[in-house]
Write a protein that holds these residues in place. Structure first.
Motif, short mmCIF file in Angstrom:
data_model
loop_
_atom_site.label_atom_id
_atom_site.label_comp_id
_atom_site.label_asym_id
_atom_site.label_seq_id
_atom_site.Cartn_x
_atom_site.Cartn_y
_atom_site.Cartn_z
N ILE A 1 -0.52 5.04 5.06
CA ILE A 1 -1.19 5.90 4.09
C ILE A 1 -2.40 6.54 4.77
N ALA B 1 -5.24 0.98 5.90
CA ALA B 1 -4.29 1.77 5.10
C ALA B 1 -3.29 2.49 6.00
N SER B 2 -3.77 3.04 7.10
CA SER B 2 -2.88 3.77 8.00
C SER B 2 -1.92 2.85 8.73
N ALA C 1 -3.63 0.61 -3.38
CA ALA C 1 -2.66 0.15 -2.39
C ALA C 1 -3.23 -0.93 -1.48
N LYS D 1 -2.32 9.81 0.98
CA LYS D 1 -0.92 10.24 0.98
C LYS D 1 -0.14 9.51 2.06
N GLY D 2 1.11 9.21 1.77
CA GLY D 2 1.96 8.54 2.74
C GLY D 2 2.28 9.44 3.91
#
Length: 251
Positions: free
Chosen positions: A85, A79-80, A4, A113-114
């Motif tokens: 995510i 990512a967050s 991602a 994980k989302g």
């Protein structure tokens, strides 16, 4: 690598792809807990000292922590904030790749994980309280160094990542704003001290640098480096005409 993140970590950010990896990464790694054990740190720092010297172990430990912040936080923060995510980054879940005695990559068990959050403290609880906090405790127990130095190393890099995201508003229109509250409050929601509070300050003193750390990293104690870092608070004091000696709290 985390798939991602591939579209984000491109161009000048492409080196970041190799910082957060999955268990299939071919490089040797050790459990994070083992890496920051007394035995693990002794072995790693002995290797790092061949390059940077160990005349003052505080400088070497601080350098290790700065490199750790770089590899442990970059992927998780982006990512967050950019993708919502959650990467599994607690100290119990992660492994560490090291090169020349310093952290080179963090190994996470899966792609994440989302999950979305309304609170920045909750968003980064696993990263800060579940990973950074025990690493800081282990490093400050290994050598007599103020935890303030190590916390500022981590918080300084967190703020740097947000600053870099803010330079790309088309790609990250609201992402950094979701992380800024973490550095805006002196206390956490539970009333305990927020160790990420105001890690840097922006001061224009007619120097090319206007972003300054609030705590010296002590890297200047290593013979490999000459003088203070470009954004050192002691350098700021010198430019402002104030005494630049380190405080007892920093040492």
């Amino acid at each position: 690598m985390i798939e991602a993140l591939r579209p984000i970590f491109s161009g000048p950010w492409e080196p970041f792809l190799a910082l957060t990896v999955l268990p299939d990464d071919p490089r040797p790694s050790v459990p994070m807990r083992e890496a920051v054990s007394r035995e693990g740190l002794s072995a790693a720092l002995a290797i790092a000292a061949r390059t940077y010297g160990d005349e003052d172990l505080r400088g070497l430990v601080s350098l290790w922590s700065m490199q750790h912040a770089y590899v442990a936080m970059t992927g998780a923060v982006v990512a967050s904030l950019a993708l919502e995510i959650d990467l599994p980054v607690s100290i119990e879940e992660t492994r560490l790749v090291m090169e020349h005695g310093l952290p080179a990559a963090i190994v996470v068990p899966h792609q994440g994980k989302g999950r979305s959050y309304d609170c920045a403290f909750q968003r980064f609880d696993q990263l800060i309280e579940g990973h950074v906090a025990p690493v800081v405790s282990a490093l400050s127990a290994f050598v007599k160094i103020s935890p303030k130095v190590l916390w500022n190393n981590a918080a300084n890099f967190f703020e740097y990542v947000l600053q870099e995201m803010e330079k790309r508003p088309d790609q990250f229109p609201e992402a950094a704003a979701r992380g800024r509250p973490l550095m805006a409050e002196p206390l956490r929601p539970d009333g305990t001290r927020n160790r990420f509070f105001a890690p840097v300050r922006y001061v224009d003193v007619g120097d090319p640098i206007d972003r300054w750390r609030n705590v010296c990293c002590l890297r200047h104690l290593l013979p490999e480096f000459e003088g203070y870092c470009a954004n050192c608070p002691h350098r700021l004091k010198e430019l402002q005409g104030a005494p630049s000696c380190a405080t007892a709290a920093e040492l």
